[in-house]
Design an enzyme around this catalytic site. Structure first.
Site, PDB file in Angstrom:
ATOM      1  N   GLU A 161       0.816  -1.208   0.000  1.00 19.94           N
ATOM      2  CA  GLU A 161       0.000   0.000   0.000  1.00 19.94           C
ATOM      3  C   GLU A 161       0.852   1.261   0.000  1.00 19.94           C
ATOM      4  O   GLU A 161       0.424   2.312  -0.468  1.00 19.94           O
ATOM      5  CB  GLU A 161      -0.932  -0.012   1.222  1.00 19.94           C
ATOM      6  CG  GLU A 161      -2.160   0.869   1.066  1.00 19.94           C
ATOM      7  CD  GLU A 161      -3.185   0.627   2.154  1.00 19.94           C
ATOM      8  OE1 GLU A 161      -4.372   0.509   1.823  1.00 19.94           O
ATOM      9  OE2 GLU A 161      -2.793   0.552   3.333  1.00 19.94           O
TER      10      GLU A 161
ATOM     11  N   HIS B 209       7.957 -26.926  -0.660  1.00 20.13           N
ATOM     12  CA  HIS B 209       7.404 -28.090  -1.342  1.00 20.13           C
ATOM     13  C   HIS B 209       6.290 -27.694  -2.302  1.00 20.13           C
ATOM     14  O   HIS B 209       5.592 -28.554  -2.834  1.00 20.13           O
ATOM     15  CB  HIS B 209       6.892 -29.097  -0.305  1.00 20.13           C
ATOM     16  CG  HIS B 209       7.989 -29.673   0.528  1.00 20.13           C
ATOM     17  ND1 HIS B 209       8.509 -30.926   0.317  1.00 20.13           N
ATOM     18  CD2 HIS B 209       8.694 -29.151   1.563  1.00 20.13           C
ATOM     19  CE1 HIS B 209       9.474 -31.164   1.187  1.00 20.13           C
ATOM     20  NE2 HIS B 209       9.605 -30.098   1.965  1.00 20.13           N
TER      21      HIS B 209
ATOM     22  N   LYS C 193     -14.067   0.449  -4.208  1.00 20.44           N
ATOM     23  CA  LYS C 193     -15.191   0.900  -3.389  1.00 20.44           C
ATOM     24  C   LYS C 193     -16.205   1.675  -4.223  1.00 20.44           C
ATOM     25  O   LYS C 193     -17.417   1.492  -4.074  1.00 20.44           O
ATOM     26  CB  LYS C 193     -14.681   1.779  -2.241  1.00 20.44           C
ATOM     27  CG  LYS C 193     -13.769   1.071  -1.257  1.00 20.44           C
ATOM     28  CD  LYS C 193     -13.326   2.031  -0.169  1.00 20.44           C
ATOM     29  CE  LYS C 193     -12.337   1.383   0.775  1.00 20.44           C
ATOM     30  NZ  LYS C 193     -11.868   2.331   1.820  1.00 20.44           N
TER      31      LYS C 193
END
Length: 451
Positions: free
Chosen positions: A290, A311, A425
């Site tokens: 951010e 793995h 948003k």
């Protein structure tokens, strides 16, 4: 107090030393810009000297509130998203007993999290789990209108009041929010909730050493004074008067920017060899992602848990595109001692390890991986913590915060805004027909129809 150690030796092998000489004054200038407030985003620098400015009175108030919640609750739900919960969760998970952290045993309430997603199943299952629990809520939101957190708080407030009564609910719901304005502040005034302030000049992802992080951590039973003291130690160790050769925050910021800008490394993987550090990686991802990911710039922050991910992701890291470097967090001394057992039949062929501490096996996996990845063209930075305790975690948090500010300014971005977070948003509100978004709603629906 033993101090965090930064080992750059396995990264310096990939760097032209002239680049290191060239970047030092740039990094120093960035640090000075933070210190004198001349940088972009200078209205969000409250975190910079936060450790040394936290008063004993504030710590006492937080500890008192935590004790009230601990005495009245079997479960405490932390409602928040992003920096409003990740810092607390990172510290709590790092310090908690892995198999006792969620069941509320040994006198500590279980700490659960909500408001960080919009999953109907998650919220339904959470409310069902809380049906017969004495629970409280720490509602963390500067505005009180963030969709994910506001939804969770509506549900939790209603359930708490219904199950425990309005008077008890008033005692076990705490607001951490803006000092004066916002829906959460209004609700706290109206209902009489105890409250703490999110400082105006501290952004969410830098807020772990404010009540945002300190109250949940104290509720979990951990020593917030030691956590803050660890952060103070690192604030001093990486102060503006500490030269580059001894300043770990400046060095880390410099090396990662050289690897990115000069060596073409686009991805940094934060690695741990201790599952308790998983959420430290999640917190770090938000802090750096951010802060630096803007203006089409920035190192992509990723996280892996080793040896587990060796793995799965290990093949790509070893032999894939050479666009990555690693930052490994290592723990010098684990809390427990456990020896590798012997087996009479030795069917797995591992008796050569019998009697060795399991941590020694883990450390050799770490060293072997560092050698292999270095041989495979992956620069590796190593951060070593003396122990997994409050002081060491406090050091680590502040180290990453300061280095992030310096690194973002060195990169040429404002590390303290997040304009891109608002894009989803706006679209979500338009699609949900929120009042005031009529034009955006029409435009989006036309786009969807055409597609």
């Amino acid at each position: 107090m033993k101090q965090l150690h930064l080992d750059l030796s396995k990264a310096l092998n990939f760097i032209d030393r002239r680049a290191l000489d060239e970047i030092q004054p740039v990094v120093s200038q960035a640090h000075h810009a933070l210190e004198d407030g001349s940088c972009p985003g200078n209205d969000f620098l409250g975190w910079l000297h936060l450790p040394s400015s936290i008063t004993p009175g504030l710590i006492d108030d937080i500890a008192d509130c935590a004790q009230t919640l601990r005495s009245l609750c079997e479960v405490i739900v932390v409602a928040g998203i992003g920096g409003s919960y990740l810092g607390a969760r990172a510290v709590i998970d790092a310090l908690a007993d892995t198999f006792r952290s969620s069941d509320g045993s040994e006198g500590n309430p279980a700490i659960l999290y909500a408001g960080n997603n919009i999953s109907e199943d998650y919220l339904a299952e959470l409310t069902r789990f809380l049906e017969n629990k004495k629970f409280g809520v720490i509602n963390i939101s500067k505005s009180g209108t963030t969709t994910e957190t506001a939804l969770a708080f509506r549900l939790l407030k209603r359930q708490c009041e219904a199950k425990r009564g309005k008077e008890t609910a008033r005692r076990v719901i705490v607001a951490i929010t803006d000092a004066e304005k916002g829906a959460a502040r209004q609700a706290a005034r109206k209902e009489g909730y105890r409250s703490f302030v999110i400082p105006d000049n501290v952004g969410g992802r830098f807020s772990v050493l404010t009540p945002v992080g300190l109250l949940p951590i104290a509720c979990a039973g951990f020593d917030i004074r030691a956590l803050v003291e660890g952060a103070r130690t690192m604030e001093k160790a990486c102060g503006i008067d500490i030269p580059f050769g001894q300043n770990m925050a400046q060095q880390y910021a410099a090396i990662r920017n050289i690897l990115h800008q000069k060596e073409g490394k686009k991805i940094e993987i934060i690695v741990n060899y201790h599952p308790k550090l998983h959420y430290i990686g999640e917190w770090w991802k938000q802090l750096y992602g951010e802060s630096e990911g803007k203006n089409h710039k920035g190192i992509f922050p990723a996280a892996c848990d080793f040896s587990t991910d060796l793995h799965s992701m290990g093949q790509w890291i070893q032999d894939g595109e050479r666009s990555i470097f690693e930052t490994v967090i290592s723990i010098e001394q684990p809390r427990h001692t456990l020896l590798f057992p012997a087996d009479d039949e030795n069917l797995d062929g591992l008796n050569f390890l019998a009697g060795k501490r399991v941590d020694e096996v883990n450390k050799m996996a770490e060293l072997g991986t560092l050698i292999a990845h270095g041989d495979g063209g992956v620069p590796c930075i190593r951060i070593s913590l003396p122990a997994l305790d409050e002081q060491a975690i406090g050091q680590l948090l502040y180290f990453f915060e300061l280095a992030c500010g310096i690194s973002g300014l060195t990169l040429g971005v404002n590390p303290f805004d997040q304009p891109g977070v608002e894009a989803y948003k706006k679209n979500m509100f338009a699609l949900l027909d929120k009042p005031g978004y009529e034009a955006e709603s029409a435009a989006i629906r036309q786009r969807l129809a055409r597609s």
